[in-house]
Design an enzyme around this catalytic site. Structure first.
Site, short mmCIF file in Angstrom:
data_model
loop_
_atom_site.label_atom_id
_atom_site.label_comp_id
_atom_site.label_asym_id
_atom_site.label_seq_id
_atom_site.Cartn_x
_atom_site.Cartn_y
_atom_site.Cartn_z
N ASP A 132 -0.34 5.15 0.95
CA ASP A 132 -0.63 6.11 2.02
C ASP A 132 -0.68 5.41 3.37
OD1 ASP A 132 -1.03 8.62 0.53
OD2 ASP A 132 -2.70 7.55 -0.40
N ASP A 175 0.85 -1.18 0.00
CA ASP A 175 0.00 0.00 0.00
C ASP A 175 0.89 1.24 0.00
OD1 ASP A 175 -2.42 1.59 0.45
OD2 ASP A 175 -1.68 1.80 2.49
#
Length: 222
Positions: free
Chosen positions: A20, A18
Site C-alpha cells: 500500500d 511494501d
C-alpha cells in the site's frame, strides 16, 4: 536525516517491497474505512490518518486507544480487514509498478506487507499487479511494522543478508522497520520524505532495474 539527492545508483542482492502506497494506491479505501472507524470511536480523523499507514490495524488501534484490551483490537481489526478486502473501489497501481514488477521476474524480491493474505491478494488483483512468489503478510509475523521482523523474514526467505537488501516503502512505520533491519530504504511518494529514507522518489517510474552478471541488482533512481 536528509535523503540522498536523486539521481543515484544503489546496489542490492534482493528487493523487499511494501504494497500500500508503494505498489498499490489504496488511499481512497484506507481513508473511507479509517475515518468511519475514527467517527465511531470519537477520534479526530486527521490524527488517525497520521497513525494508520504502514501498520497492521490492531497495532494502529493500540496506539490510538492505548487503554483498550488487545483482544478488542484484534476483533475490531478482523472486522476492518473484511471491510477493506471487500472494498476495492479506487484501488489502482502506483505509476510504474507494473513495469517495475515485470523487470523483477527473474530477480530475488518479496512482498512485505502489513495486509493479510486476503487483503493483499484483493488489492494487487484490483490494481492489475502480479503477486511476487515470496510474500510476507500479516499472518507471517508476530510484530507489525515498525518492528523489522517482516523485512528480516523476507530477507531470510530469499537467502540474502539484510545488509544486501533494498526496501521500498511509503510510510513512517515501514521506513523505520527497514532501517531497523539494517537495510537501505527507498521512500516512495509524498509521505515518505518525512521519515528519513535514504532516497525518495515520487513514484516507481523513477526507478530502473539492471541485472548484472554477478547476481547484483543495480537500481538507477532519479
Amino acid at each position: 536525516m536528509t535523503a540522498t539527492p536523486t539521481p543515484t545508483v544503489l546496489t542490492a542482492r534482493a528487493l523487499l517491497l511494501d504494497m500500500d502506497g508503494t505498489l498499490v494506491n489504496s488511499d481512497a479505501v484506507v481513508e473511507r474505512i479509517w475515518r468511519r472507524w475514527a467517527e465511531r470511536h470519537g477520534q479526530d480523523g486527521d490524527e488517525v490518518m497520521k497513525v494508520v499507514h504502514g501498520r497492521q490495524g490492531h497495532a494502529s488501534m493500540a496506539v490510538l486507544l492505548p487503554d483498550r484490551p488487545m483482544e478488542q483490537n484484534l476483533a475490531d481489526n478482523a472486522r476492518m480487514l473484511a471491510e477493506e478486502t471487500a472494498d476495492t473501489d479506487g484501488v489502482v497501481e502506483i505509476p510504474g509498478a507494473s513495469a517495475f514488477l515485470a523487470s523483477l521476474r527473474a530477480l530475488p524480491h518479496a512482498l512485505v506487507t502489513s495486509a493479510d493474505v486476503a487483503l493483499s491478494t484483493a488489492r494487487m488483483n484490483a490494481a492489475g499487479l502480479p503477486l511476487p512468489e515470496v510474500r510476507v503478510t500479516a499472518e507471517s509475523v508476530g510484530a507489525s511494522k515498525p518492528d523489522p521482523e517482516g523485512f528480516l523474514k523476507g530477507a531470510a526467505e530469499l537467502g540474502v543478508d539484510p545488509a544486501d537488501c533494498v526496501v521500498f516503502e511509503d510510510s513512517g512505520a515501514g521506513i523505520a522497520a527497514g532501517r531497523s533491519a539494517g537495510m537501505t530504504v527507498v521512500g516512495v511518494g509524498p509521505r515518505a520524505g518525512l521519515h528519513g529514507p535514504d532516497v525518495v522518489v515520487p513514484d516507481i517510474t523513477r526507478v530502473r532495474v539492471e541485472a548484472t552478471g554477478d547476481g547484483t541488482i543495480r537500481l538507477h533512481i532519479g
